[in-house]
Scaffold this motif. Structure first.
Motif, PDB file in Angstrom:
ATOM      1  N   VAL A  79       0.815  -1.252  -0.022  1.00  0.00           N
ATOM      2  CA  VAL A  79       0.142   0.039   0.065  1.00  0.00           C
ATOM      3  C   VAL A  79       0.827   1.230   0.052  1.00  0.00           C
ATOM      4  CG1 VAL A  79      -1.683   1.412   1.283  1.00  0.00           C
ATOM      5  CG2 VAL A  79      -1.911  -1.117   1.250  1.00  0.00           C
ATOM      6  N   GLY A  80       0.520   2.148  -0.993  1.00  0.00           N
ATOM      7  CA  GLY A  80       1.165   3.431  -0.819  1.00  0.00           C
ATOM      8  C   GLY A  80       0.865   4.301   0.476  1.00  0.00           C
ATOM      9  N   GLU A  93      -6.653   8.481  16.267  1.00  0.00           N
ATOM     10  CA  GLU A  93      -6.545   8.864  14.760  1.00  0.00           C
ATOM     11  C   GLU A  93      -6.410   7.604  14.005  1.00  0.00           C
ATOM     12  OE1 GLU A  93      -7.239  11.645  13.439  1.00  0.00           O
ATOM     13  OE2 GLU A  93      -7.606  12.684  15.111  1.00  0.00           O
ATOM     14  N   PRO A  94      -6.670   7.597  12.789  1.00  0.00           N
ATOM     15  CA  PRO A  94      -6.183   6.302  12.009  1.00  0.00           C
ATOM     16  C   PRO A  94      -4.857   6.505  11.844  1.00  0.00           C
ATOM     17  CG  PRO A  94      -8.208   7.598  10.971  1.00  0.00           C
ATOM     18  CD  PRO A  94      -7.850   8.568  12.125  1.00  0.00           C
ATOM     19  N   GLN A  95      -4.471   5.162  11.637  1.00  0.00           N
ATOM     20  CA  GLN A  95      -2.738   4.823  11.622  1.00  0.00           C
ATOM     21  C   GLN A  95      -2.302   5.347   9.782  1.00  0.00           C
ATOM     22  OE1 GLN A  95      -1.068   1.607  13.857  1.00  0.00           O
ATOM     23  NE2 GLN A  95      -3.361   1.097  14.038  1.00  0.00           N
ATOM     24  N   VAL A  96      -1.340   5.862   9.833  1.00  0.00           N
ATOM     25  CA  VAL A  96      -0.852   6.117   8.362  1.00  0.00           C
ATOM     26  C   VAL A  96       0.114   4.892   8.383  1.00  0.00           C
ATOM     27  CG1 VAL A  96       0.546   7.573   7.067  1.00  0.00           C
ATOM     28  CG2 VAL A  96      -0.829   8.795   8.854  1.00  0.00           C
ATOM     29  N   VAL A  97      -0.119   4.343   7.319  1.00  0.00           N
ATOM     30  CA  VAL A  97       0.841   3.241   6.642  1.00  0.00           C
ATOM     31  C   VAL A  97       1.358   3.330   5.494  1.00  0.00           C
ATOM     32  CG1 VAL A  97      -0.696   1.538   7.873  1.00  0.00           C
ATOM     33  CG2 VAL A  97      -1.262   2.108   5.804  1.00  0.00           C
ATOM     34  N   HIS A  98       2.601   2.837   5.098  1.00  0.00           N
ATOM     35  CA  HIS A  98       3.223   2.818   3.831  1.00  0.00           C
ATOM     36  C   HIS A  98       4.037   1.626   3.699  1.00  0.00           C
ATOM     37  CE1 HIS A  98       5.108   4.441   0.357  1.00  0.00           C
ATOM     38  NE2 HIS A  98       6.401   4.300   0.842  1.00  0.00           N
ATOM     39  N   GLY A  99       3.847   0.835   2.504  1.00  0.00           N
ATOM     40  CA  GLY A  99       4.789  -0.348   2.275  1.00  0.00           C
ATOM     41  C   GLY A  99       3.869  -1.566   2.581  1.00  0.00           C
ATOM     42  N   TYR A 100       4.634  -2.704   2.919  1.00  0.00           N
ATOM     43  CA  TYR A 100       3.735  -3.926   3.007  1.00  0.00           C
ATOM     44  C   TYR A 100       2.965  -3.975   4.246  1.00  0.00           C
ATOM     45  CZ  TYR A 100       6.350  -5.448  -1.093  1.00  0.00           C
ATOM     46  OH  TYR A 100       7.101  -5.855  -2.085  1.00  0.00           O
ATOM     47  N   ILE A 101       1.743  -4.640   4.132  1.00  0.00           N
ATOM     48  CA  ILE A 101       0.950  -4.822   5.249  1.00  0.00           C
ATOM     49  C   ILE A 101       0.615  -6.641   5.312  1.00  0.00           C
ATOM     50  CG2 ILE A 101      -1.373  -4.956   6.352  1.00  0.00           C
ATOM     51  CD1 ILE A 101      -1.239  -1.880   5.490  1.00  0.00           C
ATOM     52  N   PHE A 120      -8.888   2.051   3.141  1.00  0.00           N
ATOM     53  CA  PHE A 120      -7.940   3.103   3.349  1.00  0.00           C
ATOM     54  C   PHE A 120      -8.394   4.378   2.764  1.00  0.00           C
ATOM     55  CE2 PHE A 120      -5.719  -1.113   2.710  1.00  0.00           C
ATOM     56  CZ  PHE A 120      -4.613  -1.100   3.646  1.00  0.00           C
ATOM     57  N   GLU A 121      -7.709   5.377   3.400  1.00  0.00           N
ATOM     58  CA  GLU A 121      -8.029   6.887   2.753  1.00  0.00           C
ATOM     59  C   GLU A 121      -6.579   7.407   2.017  1.00  0.00           C
ATOM     60  OE1 GLU A 121     -10.483  10.557   4.364  1.00  0.00           O
ATOM     61  OE2 GLU A 121      -8.705  10.378   5.177  1.00  0.00           O
ATOM     62  N   GLY A 122      -6.694   7.610   0.914  1.00  0.00           N
ATOM     63  CA  GLY A 122      -5.429   8.038   0.475  1.00  0.00           C
ATOM     64  C   GLY A 122      -5.308   8.435  -1.057  1.00  0.00           C
TER      65      GLY A 122
END
Length: 129
Positions: free
Chosen positions: A27-28, A99-107, A127-129
Motif C-alpha cells: 500500500v502506498g 486517529e487512523p494510522q498512516v501506513v506505507h509499504g507492505y501489510i 484506506f483513505e489516500g
C-alpha cells in the motif's frame, strides 16, 4: 482524498488447532480506516489474527495495526493510535485523541491457531489516500 479497499485471503496449513498462514499486500501512503475480518466457516474459536506493517526491507520494525485473539466471529474493526500534541505528549483520553494510522509499504495478515482451511480468513482493509 478517496477511500479504497484491498482484500487478501489467508490460506492456513498444518494440523487442526495449530495451522497457520499469512498474506501480504503493498500500500502506498494512506490512512487505515477499518479492517473487515471474515473467517472461514470452519475456523475454530482459537484462531488468532494479526494485521501488521512489514517494513523490514526499509530497516523498520514490525508494527501491529490490529490483533484479534481467540475468535472466529466476523466483524469490522477500526484500529486507531493515540495522537500527540505539538510538545510530543499524548492527548488525554477525554479529548478523543485517537486517529487512523498512516501506513506505507507492505501489510501482512497472519492467522495462527487455526485449522487447515482455504481460505481461513478474508481480510478487507479500508484506506483513505
Amino acid at each position: 482524498m478517496s477511500v479504497f479497499t484491498r482484500t487478501v485471503e489467508v490460506v492456513t496449513q498444518g494440523s487442526a488447532g495449530v495451522a497457520s498462514g499469512s498474506s501480504r499486500l503493498n500500500v502506498g501512503p494512506a490512512r487505515l480506516l477499518a479492517v473487515r475480518l471474515d473467517y472461514g466457516a470452519t475456523a475454530p474459536a482459537t484462531t488468532d489474527v494479526t494485521v501488521r506493517t512489514d517494513r523490514r526491507e526499509a530497516g523498520d520494525d514490525w508494527r501491529n495495526l490490529l490483533i484479534r485473539s481467540n475468535s472466529n466471529a466476523d466483524g469490522v474493526f477500526y484500529p486507531r493510535v493515540n495522537a500527540h500534541k505539538t510538545d510530543a505528549t499524548t492527548i488525554p483520553a477525554g479529548d478523543n485523541p485517537y486517529e487512523p494510522q498512516v501506513v506505507h509499504g507492505y501489510i501482512e495478515v497472519l492467522v495462527n491457531q487455526c485449522n487447515a482451511i482455504d481460505p481461513a480468513l478474508k481480510a478487507t482493509l479500508y484506506f483513505e489516500g
